[in-house]
Design an enzyme around this catalytic site. Structure first.
Site, short mmCIF file in Angstrom:
data_model
loop_
_atom_site.label_atom_id
_atom_site.label_comp_id
_atom_site.label_asym_id
_atom_site.label_seq_id
_atom_site.Cartn_x
_atom_site.Cartn_y
_atom_site.Cartn_z
CE LYS A 194 -3.78 -2.48 0.55
NZ LYS A 194 -5.06 -2.20 -0.45
CG ASP A 204 -14.96 -6.39 -6.54
OD1 ASP A 204 -14.25 -6.37 -5.46
OD2 ASP A 204 -16.16 -6.89 -6.19
CG HIS A 262 -10.83 -6.21 -5.45
ND1 HIS A 262 -11.64 -6.23 -4.66
CD2 HIS A 262 -9.40 -5.52 -4.40
CE1 HIS A 262 -11.79 -5.94 -3.27
NE2 HIS A 262 -10.66 -5.07 -3.70
#
Lengths: 437, 437
Positions: free
Chosen positions: A217, A321, A348
């Site tokens: 991240k 997703d 994802h």
């Protein structure tokens, strides 16, 4: 005939915010599921869910209840005799559509219900979802896609041609991934909330376990991002793919500037460099940071956003997703569009249950649509799999193909009971302790 | 000091679907409001709402309840000492943001609460909202705008320059619209559900009442649209502006083809020609149909979508909405962006209470930002005004400036009580009669 007799909805929350698991530049929450079970007149239960981040899970539960009228009492046969009509009954309900349209809470709730219907069908046919889809006649796959608002990017005939071509060599591809597993990467090394030494230890461990693609991240102070990138790159070596994920925190020009700083660590992609709705912004960033790829999709609202990201050449990686959009039907639209535009799909995952879901989508994409593994990887996060009846399995950084019938979405009854909010035993105790939830 | 002591939320629904009022190519519902009142330690009540289309209003009510933690107990003074921090506490809540982000149910709920806060402030200061904003120091207006994710389109300095310049001639502009009213158009002539003769009669009546700008719905079978356009044009004459609204039903190429058919009726704009998220599609349509203007905005999710519509030169008219986005703060961002890009704002209204809201925004835009009436009109629909304490007034097709303090958002207590769902007397009776709601 299989008739849906009842739609059960559960508010299930896992208290992950205690440990900074899942912390990033934007989100810090309790991984949760608006969990649906379709009770039928058969031995099978259709399971589906949408993923949320804790507070507000009751809102998606309310949305599922509002949409259930379009599912309750239907037969699986009538649903799949007119799949687009069924899908639109949810996504284009004349009153509920206003609450999106086709985005956010109401669309996520659509995804939970639609996925539960597909899970039910796969179980009735005794196949894992990826196999059901990979073996499905082209005409039936095309008939399941709503092309409304995307015909300027792909037509039913173009989709059919892609899906027909994908039949060639399917058995060989299946033998290959059955033997080798499906490529994956791990996001568990670099959450923003972790201290440097934890990041170093997790990076070292991931490399030792066989991971050759890891994600960190970014989006905190840039000097912190640089320092953490250096630590991870030191531990995973120059050959490992290092992905970065800013979770939308940057403005467009800020993203371009910060990636110039981070380029020295050879990032494979920059994920969510700016606001998820900003198609033009992503396109500008992609032009500026190439050959680093721009990746996005976990909060791309629907097929119309993905269409534009492809048309604008704004992304080098498309991160579909399973439950942000309106379930399997809409994901099929996204998968064929990615194939037409030649952009690899890396779904994802993470959260709760997303790995379980998306492995099916990536396997189908490889077997029947893209027919390539080049640049394809499924995200993997090692949280909360123990709550599922058919949890994902990985070996040496690869997903092992799921073989149980369905979409791997079914939770263990005891997990649903234990983690039900607010009345299950876990939350009753936490709330009695004064936890803020 | 004014302290917010309680956040009350009401599910208020008006059974408009009985009469096809408000019917269009996509929507047919019961105009409803998720209605908020902020109780304070002062004599004033802060009123705000978001508009919904009937079913699902309970979902936005749940979202307001989830967000209320960021409003309850706050003072007006602390909110306006750090307005962006307050706004982000709602729009970027670390758990609830996932449910949008900044779109759909959760963002509409943010709008209801944020608008109630502004209504409260305007009442405390004893001014209608338009006057509060028009007289506000530039620095304070700029400080109320969250520039996150829009700095590539407008900077705080650019916004300040626009707002400073807007001080010049403000008194003259105010005198002008106080005397003449604010330009408007009516949408009540051509709902899709109305038969031809009703369309003809309403068009004739609107022209006789002084309306020189009217809007019709399109998006049904194209021959029907052509026939209805002909009827309306016959009744309102060649000098009246005739706007058309497709409510997103067309695909991109279909919009271009259908507007070639409808061009003979000299449409002033085509509104929502395709999916609201399709920035690139709107840009293609705008290039193809010019000089007919493309208009959109009533379901534009947030400032990032509006930013792109402006950057891509996709629209000739920007239709801001008061409660689709995150309330007054976000609308301010949209108004200054429109001014920078030179695109006129014609706010979306209708539904319930939207006319009451948006008159304030259009008046502020004229007085302090755009400083031009060229092409500016506020939508007007003659439904449901009787439920408001300070309803809009029109004379000869113009809005009369509201003078009561606040944002005109407050409903009459008896209306809230009578139309509360499902327990108020209107709905109790309807549900007992077996009405589907």
């Amino acid at each position: 005939m299989t008739t849906i007799l009842a739609v059960e909805v559960h508010d299930v929350r896992f208290p992950t915010s205690d440990s900074a698991d899942g912390s990033d530049a934007i989100n810090r929450g309790d991984y949760s599921a608006t969990y649906v079970e379709l009770r039928t007149d058969s031995p099978h239960v259709g399971a589906g869910f949408t993923f949320t981040n804790g507070r507000g899970n009751e809102i998606t539960v309310a949305a599922v209840k509002a949409l259930s009228r379009h599912v309750d009492g239907k037969t699986l046969e009538e649903i799949f005799a007119a799949p687009v009509a069924f899908w639109r009954s949810l996504s284009a309900d004349a009153q509920l559509r206003w609450l999106g349209p086709e985005k956010g809470v109401i669309h996520m709730a659509t995804g939970a219900l639609v996925n539960a219907v597909w899970d039910l069908r796969a179980k009735v046919e005794g196949k894992p979802l990826w196999r059901l889809l990979a073996e499905m006649p082209t005409a039936e796959l095309v008939a399941a896609i709503d092309f409304h608002h995307i015909t300027d990017a792909i037509t039913p005939d173009e989709a059919a041609a892609i899906l027909d071509k994908g039949r060639t060599g399917l058995d060989e591809r299946l033998a290959e991934i059955s033997r080798d597993g499906f490529p994956s990467y791990t996001t568990s090394v670099g959450w923003l909330g972790y201290p440097d030494e934890k990041v170093r230890a997790l990076s070292r461990a991931a490399f030792a376990e066989g991971w050759r693609a890891v994600k960190m991240k970014v989006g905190g102070p840039i000097e912190d991002d640089v320092r953490r990138a250096r630590i991870i790159r030191e531990e995973v070596g120059p050959q490992t793919r290092l992905m970065m994920d800013a979770n939308q925190v940057w403005d467009v020009d800020e993203a371009i500037e910060n990636m110039a700083r981070l380029a020295e660590f050879d990032p494979y992609w920059i994920e969510e460099p700016t606001h998820a709705d900003d198609v033009l912004g992503h396109a500008r960033i992609q032009r500026a940071v190439a050959p680093i790829r721009v990746a996005t999709g976990e909060v791309a609202a629907n097929r119309v956003i993905f269409k534009q990201l492809l048309q604008a050449e704004a992304i080098g990686v498309m991160q579909i997703d399973a439950c942000r959009v309106g379930g399997v039907n809409e994901v099929l639209a996204e998968i064929v569009m990615a194939a037409k535009f030649g952009v690899p799909i890396c779904p994802h995952a993470g959260g709760v249950g997303l790995c379980e879901y998306v492995q099916h989508l990536a396997i189908f994409d490889y077997l029947r649509v893209s027919t390539s593994l080049d640049g394809r990887m499924v995200e993997y996060v090692d949280h909360l799999h123990e709550h599922f009846v058919d949890p994902v399995r990985t070996v040496s950084g690869k997903y092992v193909l799921p073989e149980q019938p369905g979409y791997s979405a079914q939770m263990k009854p005891e997990s649903v009971a234990d983690y039900s909010f607010p009345d299950g035993p876990i939350w009753s105790a936490r709330l009695a302790d004064g936890v803020d939830a």
